[in-house]
Structure formats: structure tokens, C-alpha cells
Design a protein around this motif. Structure first.
Motif, PDB file in Angstrom:
ATOM      1  N   ALA A 124       0.829  -1.202   0.000  1.00 13.73           N
ATOM      2  CA  ALA A 124       0.000   0.000   0.000  1.00 13.73           C
ATOM      3  C   ALA A 124       0.868   1.259   0.000  1.00 13.73           C
ATOM      4  CB  ALA A 124      -0.925  -0.004   1.218  1.00 13.73           C
ATOM      5  N   TYR A 125       1.980   1.188   0.721  1.00 16.81           N
ATOM      6  CA  TYR A 125       2.908   2.325   0.792  1.00 16.81           C
ATOM      7  C   TYR A 125       3.464   2.649  -0.591  1.00 16.81           C
ATOM      8  CZ  TYR A 125       7.129   4.942   2.131  1.00 16.81           C
ATOM      9  OH  TYR A 125       8.111   5.883   2.264  1.00 16.81           O
ATOM     10  N   ILE A 126       3.913   1.623  -1.293  1.00 15.99           N
ATOM     11  CA  ILE A 126       4.460   1.839  -2.634  1.00 15.99           C
ATOM     12  C   ILE A 126       3.385   2.388  -3.566  1.00 15.99           C
ATOM     13  CG2 ILE A 126       5.402   0.649  -4.664  1.00 15.99           C
ATOM     14  CD1 ILE A 126       6.776  -1.288  -2.663  1.00 15.99           C
ATOM     15  N   ALA A 127       2.195   1.801  -3.503  1.00 14.90           N
ATOM     16  CA  ALA A 127       1.112   2.225  -4.394  1.00 14.90           C
ATOM     17  C   ALA A 127       0.689   3.669  -4.131  1.00 14.90           C
ATOM     18  CB  ALA A 127      -0.092   1.301  -4.232  1.00 14.90           C
ATOM     19  N   ALA A 128       0.866   4.151  -2.898  1.00 11.84           N
ATOM     20  CA  ALA A 128       0.423   5.498  -2.536  1.00 11.84           C
ATOM     21  C   ALA A 128       1.177   6.595  -3.284  1.00 11.84           C
ATOM     22  CB  ALA A 128       0.566   5.708  -1.027  1.00 11.84           C
ATOM     23  N   PHE A 129       2.335   6.268  -3.842  1.00  8.78           N
ATOM     24  CA  PHE A 129       3.100   7.273  -4.579  1.00  8.78           C
ATOM     25  C   PHE A 129       2.615   7.428  -6.016  1.00  8.78           C
ATOM     26  CE2 PHE A 129       5.893   6.567  -0.996  1.00  8.78           C
ATOM     27  CZ  PHE A 129       6.347   7.853  -0.718  1.00  8.78           C
ATOM     28  N   GLY A 130       1.577   6.689  -6.379  1.00 13.54           N
ATOM     29  CA  GLY A 130       0.945   6.871  -7.681  1.00 13.54           C
ATOM     30  C   GLY A 130       1.911   6.721  -8.828  1.00 13.54           C
ATOM     31  N   ASP A 131       1.992   7.759  -9.651  1.00 10.89           N
ATOM     32  CA  ASP A 131       2.841   7.722 -10.837  1.00 10.89           C
ATOM     33  C   ASP A 131       4.077   8.604 -10.682  1.00 10.89           C
ATOM     34  OD1 ASP A 131       1.171   5.956 -12.282  1.00 10.89           O
ATOM     35  OD2 ASP A 131      -0.188   7.618 -12.725  1.00 10.89           O
ATOM     36  N   ALA A 132       4.543   8.809  -9.469  1.00 13.78           N
ATOM     37  CA  ALA A 132       5.758   9.595  -9.271  1.00 13.78           C
ATOM     38  C   ALA A 132       6.886   9.016 -10.119  1.00 13.78           C
ATOM     39  CB  ALA A 132       6.158   9.586  -7.799  1.00 13.78           C
ATOM     40  N   PRO A 133       7.644   9.872 -10.805  1.00 11.82           N
ATOM     41  CA  PRO A 133       8.667   9.365 -11.736  1.00 11.82           C
ATOM     42  C   PRO A 133       9.967   8.957 -11.038  1.00 11.82           C
ATOM     43  CG  PRO A 133       8.600  11.746 -11.848  1.00 11.82           C
ATOM     44  CD  PRO A 133       7.496  11.351 -10.910  1.00 11.82           C
ATOM     45  N   PHE A 134       9.863   7.971 -10.143  1.00 12.98           N
ATOM     46  CA  PHE A 134      11.058   7.469  -9.479  1.00 12.98           C
ATOM     47  C   PHE A 134      11.948   6.720 -10.470  1.00 12.98           C
ATOM     48  CE2 PHE A 134       8.148   7.195  -5.615  1.00 12.98           C
ATOM     49  CZ  PHE A 134       8.666   8.348  -5.021  1.00 12.98           C
ATOM     50  N   ALA A 135      13.257   6.750 -10.212  1.00 18.83           N
ATOM     51  CA  ALA A 135      14.173   5.932 -10.998  1.00 18.83           C
ATOM     52  C   ALA A 135      13.975   4.452 -10.684  1.00 18.83           C
ATOM     53  CB  ALA A 135      15.613   6.336 -10.717  1.00 18.83           C
ATOM     54  N   GLY A 136      13.462   4.159  -9.505  1.00 18.25           N
ATOM     55  CA  GLY A 136      13.216   2.791  -9.069  1.00 18.25           C
ATOM     56  C   GLY A 136      12.986   2.761  -7.570  1.00 18.25           C
ATOM     57  N   ILE A 137      12.874   1.558  -7.010  1.00 17.44           N
ATOM     58  CA  ILE A 137      12.763   1.416  -5.567  1.00 17.44           C
ATOM     59  C   ILE A 137      13.766   0.360  -5.101  1.00 17.44           C
ATOM     60  CG2 ILE A 137      10.337   2.114  -5.547  1.00 17.44           C
ATOM     61  CD1 ILE A 137       9.531  -0.737  -5.084  1.00 17.44           C
TER      62      ILE A 137
END
Length: 247
Positions: A149-162
Motif C-alpha cells: 500500500a505504501y508503494i502504491a500510494a506514490f501513484g505515478d511519481a517518476p522514481f528511478a526505481g525502488i
């Protein structure tokens, strides 16, 4: 799959920790700068650097971190104690290739998302998990967040990765780690880098066939000399596709 040879710094020395315990680090008597240069010489395309003094709010490694960034010969992915926009932008200005955010992301997701938009392909989300919860403050405080849920909460933020670390297992139960990390990778919009799971070349061989696993941090195995950077890179290479024979 990308291999990130990893240096963890404490009081200017290379260390590894048992489940994040800063009170009893394993100290490796090697030069951090020369070690970082050796990663590039061995063929690494990136390296990862964590500053445990910065996690504790100390700036004692600042000059050393700057020197590693300047001289490593490969882009540096930097994590540890980066808890404000100003700190993140300072280190990007100093030449860090990517910035890994954990505590800031948990406490101020809006700023983290803004930073990701401002610095495309330079912000990485850290997801450190202990007993099913996302941890903050250098693995010392439970955030009461479900990882998926935590990861999904960031929506479409353009992260390089996790970067995903299962602190529960932390090298002692690699099968459990692979299960948790592969499950999150399946649900993640962003490519996942596995942390703390590589003890040998066999672990890399298994990781590279898990969908959406982009890479792995490799530190302890290199310092223990159970594997070299060259061996890790060789195993991580994709297998050549079979080519049909035509008569």
C-alpha cells in the motif's frame, strides 16, 4: 540486471551491519576511496553508497562522500540521512547520480514526489521492511505502513526505481527475502532493486529471473570475498537468446 557494488560508511570506515544494528558494526579495514575506484575498474556501471553517520544526523563523512563521488569513476547512488529538499539538491549538485529516500518519503511524500518530478531518473524510493511494516529512521522506527500500500500510494511519481530490504531476513533467510521482494516487484510500477539478499553468485542467478527485479545491491559478499565484482557482473548478464538454425 544491474549490480550495485555497495559501500556503507560509519566514522569514515567501510562497515556492514547485522539487521541495521549500529552498535556492533563489522569493520572492514580497507580504504573507502580506493574500494570505490576498484568497483569501476572491475566494470561496475553504478555503485551504491550509504552514510550511516548521516542517518544519525552527523556530517562527519561529508568530505569523504564528496571525494568518492568525484573520484569513483562510476555514478554513485547515495542514501542515508537525506531528510530535506535542501539536502537532496545539495548532493545532486555535488554530483550524486541518484538519491535514495526512505525517511523523507515516509514523512513527506509530497516533497519526495516533487523532487522526483524535478530530478527525473535521480530519485529512488527506499522500502525497508520489518515484520510487515515499512521502517524509517535508519531501520529504527516502524512507520505502520503496509509495504504494498505504501508503494502504491506514490501513484505515478517518476522514481528511478525502488530499493527493497527485508530487515527480518537480512541475510539469514534468503528464501523468505526472495518471496517478499518478488511479491512487491510484481505489484510495483517501478523497477525494483533487491538489497541484502546476495551472498553468492547463485543468489544473483535466481534474482535475475524474477520479473521487474532491475538490480541488486552487493556489499557484504564483496567484503567477505565470497564473490568478486567481476563474478557478480558476469552472472547478472542476460542469457543470450536462442537463435534458430536455418538450413
Amino acid at each position: 540486471m544491474m549490480i550495485y557494488p555497495t559501500i556503507e560508511l560509519l566514522d569514515g570506515r567501510c562497515v556492514t551491519l547485522d539487521k541495521g544494528n549500529l552498535d556492533s558494526p563489522q569493520v572492514w579495514h580497507v580504504d573507502p576511496i580506493e574500494t570505490a575506484k576498484g568497483f569501476a575498474t572491475s566494470g561496475a556501471e553504478w555503485m551504491h553508497l550509504t552514510d550511516f553517520n548521516a542517518v544519525q544526523g552527523e556530517d562527519t563523512n561529508t568530505e569523504l562522500v564528496e571525494e568518492i563521488i568525484r573520484t569513483a569513476g562510476t555514478p554513485v547512488q547515495l542514501g542515508g540521512g537525506l531528510r530535506s529538499r535542501e539536502q537532496v539538491e545539495h548532493w545532486i549538485d555535488k554530483g550524486a547520480g541518484r538519491i535514495v529516500l526512505g525517511t523523507l518519503a515516509a514523512y513527506d511524500p509530497a516533497t519526495t514526489t516533487q523532487l522526483a518530478h524535478a530530478h527525473p531518473d535521480q530519485i529512488v524510493l527506499a522500502v525497508d521492511i520489518w515484520q510487515g511494516q515499512v521502517m524509517t529512521e535508519g531501520w529504527r522506527k516502524a512507520g505502520a505502513f503496509d509495504p504494498a500500500a505504501y508503494i502504491a500510494a506514490f501513484g505515478d511519481a517518476p522514481f528511478a526505481g525502488i530499493v527493497v530490504t527485508d530487515i527480518d531476513s537480512d541475510m539469514s533467510d534468503v528464501e523468505a527475502q526472495l518471496g517478499l521482494i518478488s511479491g512487491l516487484a510484481e505489484q510495483s510500477k517501478w523497477p525494483v532493486t533487491a538489497s541484502g539478499v546476495v551472498r553468492s553468485a547463485d543468489d544473483i542467478a535466481r534474482l535475475k529471473y524474477i520479473p521487474n527485479i532491475e538490480g541488486a545491491l552487493v556489499g557484504r559478499a564483496l567484503f567477505r570475498k565470497t564473490m568478486t565484482v567481476e563474478e557478480a557482473l558476469a552472472v547478472a548478464k542476460p542469457e543470450p537468446e536462442a537463435v534458430a538454425d536455418f538450413l
